[in-house]
Design an enzyme around this catalytic site. Structure first.
Site, PDB file in Angstrom:
ATOM      1  N   GLU A  16     -16.274  -7.315  -5.949  1.00 11.87           N
ATOM      2  CA  GLU A  16     -16.373  -6.571  -4.683  1.00 11.87           C
ATOM      3  C   GLU A  16     -17.138  -7.351  -3.624  1.00 11.87           C
ATOM      4  O   GLU A  16     -18.195  -7.918  -3.909  1.00 11.87           O
ATOM      5  CB  GLU A  16     -17.077  -5.227  -4.944  1.00 11.87           C
ATOM      6  CG  GLU A  16     -16.448  -4.094  -4.191  1.00 11.87           C
ATOM      7  CD  GLU A  16     -14.969  -3.940  -4.522  1.00 11.87           C
ATOM      8  OE1 GLU A  16     -14.141  -4.412  -3.719  1.00 11.87           O
ATOM      9  OE2 GLU A  16     -14.639  -3.380  -5.563  1.00 11.87           O
ATOM     10  N   HIS A  17     -16.606  -7.366  -2.402  1.00 13.20           N
ATOM     11  CA  HIS A  17     -17.244  -8.013  -1.247  1.00 13.20           C
ATOM     12  C   HIS A  17     -17.444  -9.509  -1.459  1.00 13.20           C
ATOM     13  O   HIS A  17     -18.417 -10.077  -0.979  1.00 13.20           O
ATOM     14  CB  HIS A  17     -18.603  -7.362  -0.939  1.00 13.20           C
ATOM     15  CG  HIS A  17     -18.490  -6.033  -0.252  1.00 13.20           C
ATOM     16  ND1 HIS A  17     -18.275  -5.906   1.097  1.00 13.20           N
ATOM     17  CD2 HIS A  17     -18.565  -4.774  -0.737  1.00 13.20           C
ATOM     18  CE1 HIS A  17     -18.228  -4.610   1.414  1.00 13.20           C
ATOM     19  NE2 HIS A  17     -18.389  -3.905   0.313  1.00 13.20           N
ATOM     20  N   ASP A  19     -14.414 -11.718  -1.533  1.00 16.56           N
ATOM     21  CA  ASP A  19     -13.253 -12.472  -1.032  1.00 16.56           C
ATOM     22  C   ASP A  19     -13.581 -13.170   0.279  1.00 16.56           C
ATOM     23  O   ASP A  19     -13.218 -14.327   0.492  1.00 16.56           O
ATOM     24  CB  ASP A  19     -12.000 -11.579  -0.907  1.00 16.56           C
ATOM     25  CG  ASP A  19     -12.162 -10.359   0.002  1.00 16.56           C
ATOM     26  OD1 ASP A  19     -13.310  -9.980   0.320  1.00 16.56           O
ATOM     27  OD2 ASP A  19     -11.130  -9.776   0.402  1.00 16.56           O
ATOM     28  N   GLY A 111     -10.911   3.486   0.130  1.00 17.11           N
ATOM     29  CA  GLY A 111     -11.197   2.242  -0.586  1.00 17.11           C
ATOM     30  C   GLY A 111     -10.023   1.761  -1.425  1.00 17.11           C
ATOM     31  O   GLY A 111     -10.177   0.910  -2.286  1.00 17.11           O
ATOM     32  N   SER A 113      -7.201   0.607   0.157  1.00 22.38           N
ATOM     33  CA  SER A 113      -6.449  -0.267   1.061  1.00 22.38           C
ATOM     34  C   SER A 113      -5.262   0.364   1.743  1.00 22.38           C
ATOM     35  O   SER A 113      -4.229  -0.269   1.925  1.00 22.38           O
ATOM     36  CB  SER A 113      -5.945  -1.505   0.314  1.00 22.38           C
ATOM     37  OG  SER A 113      -7.014  -2.303   0.022  1.00 22.38           O
ATOM     38  N   SER A 114      -5.409   1.619   2.167  1.00 26.05           N
ATOM     39  CA  SER A 114      -4.323   2.239   2.932  1.00 26.05           C
ATOM     40  C   SER A 114      -4.091   1.476   4.231  1.00 26.05           C
ATOM     41  O   SER A 114      -2.951   1.272   4.657  1.00 26.05           O
ATOM     42  CB  SER A 114      -4.644   3.705   3.229  1.00 26.05           C
ATOM     43  OG  SER A 114      -5.881   3.821   3.908  1.00 26.05           O
ATOM     44  N   ASP A 158      -6.860  -7.646   0.006  1.00 22.41           N
ATOM     45  CA  ASP A 158      -6.010  -6.453   0.066  1.00 22.41           C
ATOM     46  C   ASP A 158      -4.570  -6.804   0.411  1.00 22.41           C
ATOM     47  O   ASP A 158      -3.621  -6.305  -0.186  1.00 22.41           O
ATOM     48  CB  ASP A 158      -6.560  -5.458   1.093  1.00 22.41           C
ATOM     49  CG  ASP A 158      -8.004  -5.078   0.797  1.00 22.41           C
ATOM     50  OD1 ASP A 158      -8.470  -5.371  -0.319  1.00 22.41           O
ATOM     51  OD2 ASP A 158      -8.661  -4.497   1.676  1.00 22.41           O
ATOM     52  N   ASN A 201     -14.186   4.519   7.017  1.00 25.75           N
ATOM     53  CA  ASN A 201     -13.252   3.727   7.820  1.00 25.75           C
ATOM     54  C   ASN A 201     -13.960   2.438   8.232  1.00 25.75           C
ATOM     55  O   ASN A 201     -14.875   2.460   9.050  1.00 25.75           O
ATOM     56  CB  ASN A 201     -12.806   4.528   9.051  1.00 25.75           C
ATOM     57  CG  ASN A 201     -11.819   3.746   9.912  1.00 25.75           C
ATOM     58  OD1 ASN A 201     -11.924   2.525  10.033  1.00 25.75           O
ATOM     59  ND2 ASN A 201     -10.868   4.433  10.499  1.00 25.75           N
ATOM     60  N   LYS A 202     -13.536   1.308   7.623  1.00 26.33           N
ATOM     61  CA  LYS A 202     -14.232   0.030   7.853  1.00 26.33           C
ATOM     62  C   LYS A 202     -14.272  -0.362   9.323  1.00 26.33           C
ATOM     63  O   LYS A 202     -15.250  -0.910   9.799  1.00 26.33           O
ATOM     64  CB  LYS A 202     -13.523  -1.091   7.087  1.00 26.33           C
ATOM     65  CG  LYS A 202     -13.777  -1.061   5.598  1.00 26.33           C
ATOM     66  CD  LYS A 202     -13.317  -2.351   4.942  1.00 26.33           C
ATOM     67  CE  LYS A 202     -11.822  -2.545   5.017  1.00 26.33           C
ATOM     68  NZ  LYS A 202     -11.322  -3.458   3.972  1.00 26.33           N
TER      69      LYS A 202
END
Length: 426
Positions: A16-17, A19, A111, A113-114, A158, A201-202
């Site tokens: 996680e976090h 890439d 979370g 990846s929509s 993603d 929402n990132k």
């Protein structure tokens, strides 16, 4: 419709976090996806509609420059990121007119990846409507870059898994160059996704980009301390490569060079020999200009530790030892602890949900995706799945009326699904 395009969401099993720091990750596509039905026409416009009435219709002219409002990350702007990415790659002017209806069964801001699936779907739609072709790797790389138009400085996991996924297998995704390797998950366990029902929402908040910035600054501080040219290094993986060091060496280096107390802007500028103007323009992003303190030690410690866990996870899957399910579960639990304590990207609801999942029989459970809400992924022995689902339902969802109403789409077993595709209507 003349054709359909679909792109799947994903669950990240571990990594996680990291890439955007240049490190490999280990996701799988899920069966939930974004689907677009498209007809090409000569209206000179792109008309977007969504089957969900809360997402409003939008029309944009094919001959004007596509504007994406990053202060207002509405659904259609994600779609337009994909359109713009393909348009710029092929210098298409004007774009083909088309009308698209979008449908999605990936829970939004969860979370999974929509948003990236929507960008990937739009990229595919734009290529097909304008009769262009690219390899899956090339289109994944374009979609990873063009999602940044909305302001999220992601690393590309993603979009890569959305295109490169294959049914029945997870993937180790490596960057620079982008490649995907099959990872066979062990028999005897399944992965269960559970949404804590806190939306994240990132693009609408700065948490995510603050972490990207902290890792960028930590990269430069570590490079500086070891006499490397910090001006050209942006990712923590690059420091490791330059030093020809192991991940264990890097964890030791973090202990030696960085202090656990947060760094002020002044201290960073002094060490790097840059002005506060340079700091703002070269290191910060648009939505992180307000940040005054940076936890460099904790963030770098998480990234190097998590990068090592990804490699261990793959190695267990490849060698299939008798106790592989327990070993993988332990790695997932260590990952969650690191996300919670060092990267601080969890939230109280996610932590509570992870504890419930472990108590319900999961061998490993962790947040997946950016965090600060969204989903946990749990590894559950196959024979315990039914009792696990029932226990999580009773402990987390049913006591709360809002969660109880969302439970059907929030708690499900996931199998590795296939990658994005186009279907032509004969």
């Amino acid at each position: 419709p003349q054709f359909y395009a679909w792109a799947p969401g994903r669950v990240n099993l571990i990594g996680e976090h990291i890439d955007y720091c240049g490190y490999s990750v280990l996701p799988m596509a899920i069966e939930q996806n974004i689907l677009a039905a498209v007809s090409v026409n000569n209206s000179g416009t792109i008309q977007l509609a969504n089957t969900n009435p809360q997402y409003k219709d939008y029309t944009v002219s094919c001959s004007e420059d596509i504007a994406i409002d990053r202060d207002n990350p509405k659904w259609h702007f994600y779609f337009l990121c994909g359109v713009k990415g393909i348009q710029e790659k092929f210098r298409i002017a004007p774009l083909a007119g088309m009308s698209c209806v979008v449908d999605g069964i990936i829970p939004p801001s969860s979370g999974l990846s929509s948003s990236s699936a929507l960008v990937c779907c739009a990229g595919l739609v734009t290529m097909e409507a304008n009769q262009k072709t690219l390899s899956k790797v090339a289109v994944a790389e374009i979609c990873a870059k063009c999602e940044r138009y909305i302001g999220t400085e992601g690393g590309g996991m993603d979009q890569s898994i959305s295109f490169l996924a294959e049914k029945g297998t997870a993937k180790l995704i490596e960057f620079q160059p982008l490649r995907a390797t099959d990872v066979k998950l062990p028999n005897g366990a399944v992965f269960v996704i559970s949404n804590c029902c806190v939306e994240m929402n990132k693009a609408a908040s700065s948490h995510y980009n603050i972490r990207v910035v902290e890792c960028r600054i930590a990269t430069k501080m570590l490079a500086q301390a070891r006499g490397l040219d910090s001006s050209r290094l942006l990712k923590l993986a690059q420091v490791q490569t330059e030093l020809k060091a192991s991940l264990e060496d890097m964890l030791t280096l973090v202990d030696e060079v960085l202090h656990p107390e947060p760094y002020s802007r002044e201290e960073i500028c002094k060490v790097l020999g840059i002005t506060s103007e340079q700091f703002s323009t070269e290191l910060l992003s648009a939505n992180t200009q307000h940040v005054t303190h940076f936890k460099l030690y904790q963030r770098a410690k998480h990234v190097y530790g998590e990068a090592a866990r990804v490699l261990q996870f793959k190695s267990v899957c490849d060698s299939e030892p008798a106790e592989s399910i327990t070993l993988l579960g332990d790695l997932m639990n260590q990952s969650h602890a690191s996300c919670r304590d060092l990267y601080e990207c969890s939230c109280s609801e996610l932590d509570q949900l992870v504890q419930i999942c472990l108590k319900a029989g999961a061998v490993g459970s962790r947040l997946t995706g950016a965090g600060w809400g969204g989903c946990a992924v749990s590894m559950v022995p196959s024979e315990k799945v039914e009792s696990f689902l029932q226990a999580v339902r009773e402990a987390y969802y049913l006591p709360d009326p809002r969660r109880a109403a969302l439970e059907k789409e929030s708690l499900f077993v996931s199998k590795p699904g296939g990658g994005a595709a186009i279907f032509i209507e004969e």
